[in-house]
Design a protein around this motif. Structure first.
Motif, PDB file in Angstrom:
ATOM      1  N   ASP A   1       9.980   3.701   6.562  1.00 24.36           N
ATOM      2  CA  ASP A   1       9.054   2.343   7.610  1.00 24.36           C
ATOM      3  C   ASP A   1       9.791   1.628   7.537  1.00 24.36           C
ATOM      4  O   ASP A   1       9.297   0.804   8.941  1.00 24.36           O
ATOM      5  CB  ASP A   1       7.992   2.162   6.367  1.00 24.36           C
ATOM      6  N   VAL A   2      10.863   0.697   7.032  1.00 23.64           N
ATOM      7  CA  VAL A   2      11.379  -0.543   7.463  1.00 23.64           C
ATOM      8  C   VAL A   2      12.089  -0.634   8.504  1.00 23.64           C
ATOM      9  O   VAL A   2      11.804  -0.795   9.254  1.00 23.64           O
ATOM     10  CB  VAL A   2      11.860  -1.500   6.212  1.00 23.64           C
ATOM     11  N   LEU A   3      12.892   0.525   8.803  1.00 24.70           N
ATOM     12  CA  LEU A   3      13.548   0.832   9.850  1.00 24.70           C
ATOM     13  C   LEU A   3      12.292   1.114  10.878  1.00 24.70           C
ATOM     14  O   LEU A   3      13.091   0.857  11.982  1.00 24.70           O
ATOM     15  CB  LEU A   3      14.671   1.779   9.700  1.00 24.70           C
ATOM     16  N   ALA A   4      11.491   2.145  10.597  1.00 26.77           N
ATOM     17  CA  ALA A   4      10.885   1.900  12.199  1.00 26.77           C
ATOM     18  C   ALA A   4       9.936   1.435  12.703  1.00 26.77           C
ATOM     19  O   ALA A   4       9.787   0.693  13.573  1.00 26.77           O
ATOM     20  CB  ALA A   4       9.963   3.378  11.329  1.00 26.77           C
TER      21      ALA A   4
ATOM     22  N   VAL B   1      26.958 -11.208  -4.817  1.00 24.11           N
ATOM     23  CA  VAL B   1      25.451 -11.783  -3.659  1.00 24.11           C
ATOM     24  C   VAL B   1      24.242 -11.099  -4.018  1.00 24.11           C
ATOM     25  O   VAL B   1      23.853  -9.772  -3.367  1.00 24.11           O
ATOM     26  CB  VAL B   1      26.646 -12.091  -2.461  1.00 24.11           C
ATOM     27  N   ALA B   2      23.416 -11.439  -3.669  1.00 26.35           N
ATOM     28  CA  ALA B   2      22.020 -10.808  -3.507  1.00 26.35           C
ATOM     29  C   ALA B   2      20.989 -11.856  -2.881  1.00 26.35           C
ATOM     30  O   ALA B   2      20.684 -12.858  -2.490  1.00 26.35           O
ATOM     31  CB  ALA B   2      21.652 -10.808  -4.884  1.00 26.35           C
ATOM     32  N   ASP B   3      20.659 -11.420  -1.740  1.00 27.70           N
ATOM     33  CA  ASP B   3      19.283 -11.549  -1.328  1.00 27.70           C
ATOM     34  C   ASP B   3      18.252 -10.827  -1.145  1.00 27.70           C
ATOM     35  O   ASP B   3      17.992  -9.819  -1.687  1.00 27.70           O
ATOM     36  CB  ASP B   3      19.690 -11.123   0.353  1.00 27.70           C
ATOM     37  N   ILE B   4      16.218 -11.969  -1.221  1.00 25.50           N
ATOM     38  CA  ILE B   4      15.371 -11.785  -1.373  1.00 25.50           C
ATOM     39  C   ILE B   4      14.527 -11.176  -0.462  1.00 25.50           C
ATOM     40  O   ILE B   4      13.943 -10.793  -0.374  1.00 25.50           O
ATOM     41  CB  ILE B   4      14.711 -12.209  -2.309  1.00 25.50           C
ATOM     42  N   VAL B   5      15.749 -11.852   0.819  1.00 28.62           N
ATOM     43  CA  VAL B   5      14.606 -11.389   2.033  1.00 28.62           C
ATOM     44  C   VAL B   5      14.600  -9.569   2.023  1.00 28.62           C
ATOM     45  O   VAL B   5      15.941  -8.961   1.990  1.00 28.62           O
ATOM     46  CB  VAL B   5      15.298 -12.116   3.506  1.00 28.62           C
ATOM     47  N   TYR B   6      14.356  -8.569   2.904  1.00 30.80           N
ATOM     48  CA  TYR B   6      14.098  -7.174   3.287  1.00 30.80           C
ATOM     49  C   TYR B   6      13.886  -6.665   4.561  1.00 30.80           C
ATOM     50  O   TYR B   6      13.874  -5.568   4.221  1.00 30.80           O
ATOM     51  CB  TYR B   6      13.844  -6.607   2.202  1.00 30.80           C
TER      52      TYR B   6
ATOM     53  N   LEU C   1      10.954   6.873  -3.042  1.00 34.08           N
ATOM     54  CA  LEU C   1       9.802   6.057  -3.394  1.00 34.08           C
ATOM     55  C   LEU C   1      10.991   4.904  -2.461  1.00 34.08           C
ATOM     56  O   LEU C   1      10.363   4.486  -1.193  1.00 34.08           O
ATOM     57  CB  LEU C   1       9.704   5.074  -4.257  1.00 34.08           C
ATOM     58  N   ARG C   2      12.126   4.531  -2.690  1.00 36.22           N
ATOM     59  CA  ARG C   2      12.799   3.490  -1.880  1.00 36.22           C
ATOM     60  C   ARG C   2      13.238   4.544  -0.617  1.00 36.22           C
ATOM     61  O   ARG C   2      12.719   3.173   0.408  1.00 36.22           O
ATOM     62  CB  ARG C   2      14.835   2.918  -2.861  1.00 36.22           C
ATOM     63  N   ALA C   3      13.758   4.906  -0.580  1.00 37.37           N
ATOM     64  CA  ALA C   3      13.934   6.085   1.311  1.00 37.37           C
ATOM     65  C   ALA C   3      12.819   5.723   1.505  1.00 37.37           C
ATOM     66  O   ALA C   3      12.440   5.127   2.964  1.00 37.37           O
ATOM     67  CB  ALA C   3      14.518   7.435   0.876  1.00 37.37           C
ATOM     68  N   LEU C   4      11.187   6.168   1.426  1.00 37.41           N
ATOM     69  CA  LEU C   4      10.393   6.725   1.982  1.00 37.41           C
ATOM     70  C   LEU C   4       9.628   5.394   2.716  1.00 37.41           C
ATOM     71  O   LEU C   4       9.769   4.667   3.591  1.00 37.41           O
ATOM     72  CB  LEU C   4       8.968   6.825   1.212  1.00 37.41           C
ATOM     73  N   VAL C   5      10.206   3.674   1.631  1.00 36.72           N
ATOM     74  CA  VAL C   5      10.204   2.154   1.806  1.00 36.72           C
ATOM     75  C   VAL C   5      11.446   1.945   2.949  1.00 36.72           C
ATOM     76  O   VAL C   5      10.549   1.352   4.378  1.00 36.72           O
ATOM     77  CB  VAL C   5       9.436   0.942   0.984  1.00 36.72           C
ATOM     78  N   GLU C   6      12.398   2.445   3.017  1.00 36.99           N
ATOM     79  CA  GLU C   6      13.223   2.076   3.847  1.00 36.99           C
ATOM     80  C   GLU C   6      12.902   2.449   5.502  1.00 36.99           C
ATOM     81  O   GLU C   6      13.397   2.211   5.857  1.00 36.99           O
ATOM     82  CB  GLU C   6      15.432   2.695   3.279  1.00 36.99           C
TER      83      GLU C   6
ATOM     84  N   PRO D   1       0.900  -1.555  -0.044  1.00 38.63           N
ATOM     85  CA  PRO D   1       0.127  -0.102   0.152  1.00 38.63           C
ATOM     86  C   PRO D   1       0.896   1.149  -0.190  1.00 38.63           C
ATOM     87  O   PRO D   1       0.542   2.201  -0.757  1.00 38.63           O
ATOM     88  CB  PRO D   1      -0.751  -0.163   1.191  1.00 38.63           C
ATOM     89  N   LEU D   2       1.559   1.453   0.961  1.00 43.15           N
ATOM     90  CA  LEU D   2       3.227   2.309   0.819  1.00 43.15           C
ATOM     91  C   LEU D   2       3.744   2.472  -0.571  1.00 43.15           C
ATOM     92  O   LEU D   2       3.425   3.934  -1.032  1.00 43.15           O
ATOM     93  CB  LEU D   2       4.139   2.116   1.593  1.00 43.15           C
ATOM     94  N   ILE D   3       3.890   1.281  -1.669  1.00 40.01           N
ATOM     95  CA  ILE D   3       4.604   1.593  -2.680  1.00 40.01           C
ATOM     96  C   ILE D   3       3.398   2.331  -3.915  1.00 40.01           C
ATOM     97  O   ILE D   3       3.930   3.103  -4.416  1.00 40.01           O
ATOM     98  CB  ILE D   3       5.445   0.448  -3.369  1.00 40.01           C
ATOM     99  N   HIS D   4       1.974   1.649  -3.707  1.00 39.67           N
ATOM    100  CA  HIS D   4       1.201   2.400  -4.849  1.00 39.67           C
ATOM    101  C   HIS D   4       0.737   3.357  -4.068  1.00 39.67           C
ATOM    102  O   HIS D   4       0.275   4.230  -5.510  1.00 39.67           O
ATOM    103  CB  HIS D   4       0.195   0.946  -4.941  1.00 39.67           C
TER     104      HIS D   4
END
Ligand code: ATR
Length: 286
Positions: free
Chosen positions: A277-280, A218-223, A270-275, A22-25
Motif C-alpha cells: 500500500d505504501v509503495l503504491a 540505525v533505526a528510522d521511525i519514518v516509514y 500484514l507487513r507485506a500488505l501495508v508495504e 484502517p488497513l492494519i486493524h
C-alpha cells in the motif's frame, strides 16, 4: 454497542486520509473473524473534545489518535497509562467505568520493532543518539531508558528543545548540539531518527555515518518511503538498519486487543500488505 452490537474503533486525526491504521486493524478483524469495524475520523482541533466525549457511545469502544491530537488526548484523559504519563502524549483511547483512559503504545511499538529488526541491540546498547525532540522522540527516549540504555544523547535542530527533553528524563539523558553529531556518533551503539527528515516530500536526513562503529544499529521511525535515505546509507555502510514500518505495525496491537478482546500478531503477510500500500501510494505521487 451500536444497534447491531458491533464494536467500532477508529483513528482520529486532521488530516487522516493517509493513515494506514484502517488497513492494519481491518486485516486483524478479518483474519481473527471478529465482526467489528475500524474507521477514519477526520476531526479538526476544535472538534477533538466532542470526539473524545463520544467514546463509549454507539458502539465506539475507543480510538487511535494521530497528528495533531496526541497532546489534546493526553489532556482529555481521566486516567493515563505509565507510558502516556512518561511521554506526555496519548495515541490510544478507551473508556472504563465512565472514565476516559489513554496510553501511548508508540513506546512499546518502537521497542518491539527494534527487537524484531535488530535483536542484537538488546544488552549491547550502552549509548544511543536520538535525533529530534518532538513527541516521537519522547516515546523513543522513554522506551530506551526503560530498557536500561545507560546514555541517551538527544540531538535536535533547535537545541533548546533537546535540552528541555533531556532535563525531563534526568541523568541518563543529555543534549548535544547538531554540530557535535560526528563525535557523538563515534561512541553510539544505536542511532534513532525521530525527526521528519527523510519523509516523502521532506529534505533527506543527510548525515555521515562513517564515524559509527561497525556493530552499531540505525533505526528510522519514518516509514514513507519504506527505506529512507538514512536506512539506505546505513545499509551501504554495512550497519544493521531498522525501517519505520515495524513501529507503526506494533503500536497498533495493544489498542486492538483492548477494543476487540483478541491479541493480534504482526505477521509477514500484514507487513507485506501495508508495504504494498505504501509503495503504491509512492508511485501515485511520483
Ligand atoms: P513528532 O511529534 O512527530 O515528533 P514534532 O513535535 O513536530 O513531531 O517534531 C518534529 C521533529 O523533527 C523536531 O525534532 C524538529 O526539529 P525542531 O525541534 O528544531 O523543529 C525536527 N525537524 C523537522 N524539520 C526539520 C528540519 N528541516 N531539519 C531538522 N530537524 C527538523
Amino acid at each position: 454497542m451500536s444497534a447491531a452490537g458491533t464494536r467500532r474503533a477508529g483513528v482520529c486525526g486532521w488530516p487522516v486520509a493517509h493513515s494506514r491504521s484502517p488497513l492494519i486493524h481491518g486485516y486483524w478483524l478479518k483474519t481473527l473473524g471478529i465482526a467489528g469495524a475500524y474507521e477514519r475520523f477526520a476531526v479538526p482541533p476544535e472538534g477533538f473534545a466532542a470526539f473524545a466525549a463520544s467514546i463509549g457511545r454507539d458502539g465506539l469502544v475507543g480510538a487511535n489518535v494521530t497528528v495533531p491530537h496526541k497532546e489534546a488526548a493526553f489532556a482529555a484523559c481521566d486516567r493515563l497509562g505509565a507510558d502516556a504519563q512518561s511521554s506526555g502524549a496519548v495515541n490510544t483511547l478507551w473508556r472504563e467505568g465512565g472514565l476516559l483512559c489513554g496510553d501511548n503504545t508508540d513506546v512499546a511499538g518502537f521497542l518491539a520493532a527494534l527487537d524484531a529488526g535488530a535483536p542484537q541491540w538488546r544488552g549491547a546498547t550502552g549509548g544511543a543518539v536520538v535525533l529530534g525532540a518532538g513527541g516521537a522522540a519522547r516515546a523513543v527516549v522513554h522506551g530506551l531508558i526503560s530498557r536500561g540504555v545507560e546514555r541517551v544523547v538527544i540531538v535536535n535542530r533547535t537545541d533548546e528543545r533537546a535540552q528541555a527533553l533531556a532535563a525531563r528524563f534526568g541523568q541518563a539523558t543529555s543534549a548535544a548540539p547538531w554540530r557535535e553529531l560526528p563525535r557523538q556518533l563515534e561512541s553510539a551503539d544505536l542511532l534513532v531518527n525521530t525527526t521528519t527528515l527523510g519523509m516523502a516530500d521532506q529534505p533527506a536526513l543527510a548525515i555521515d555515518l562513517a564515524p559509527m562503529k561497525a556493530s552499531a544499529v540505525v533505526a528510522d521511525i519514518v516509514y514513507i518511503p519504506l527505506a529512507t535515505p538514512l536506512v539506505e546509507a546505513a545499509r551501504r555502510r554495512g550497519l544493521a538498519a531498522v525501517e519505520g514500518l515495524g513501529m507503526l505495525l506494533h503500536q497498533a496491537a495493544p489498542g486492538f486487543e483492548r477494543w476487540f478482546g483478541a491479541r493480534p500478531t504482526v505477521t509477514p503477510e500484514l507487513r507485506a500488505l501495508v508495504e504494498a500500500d505504501v509503495l503504491a501510494a509512492g508511485k501515485e505521487r511520483s
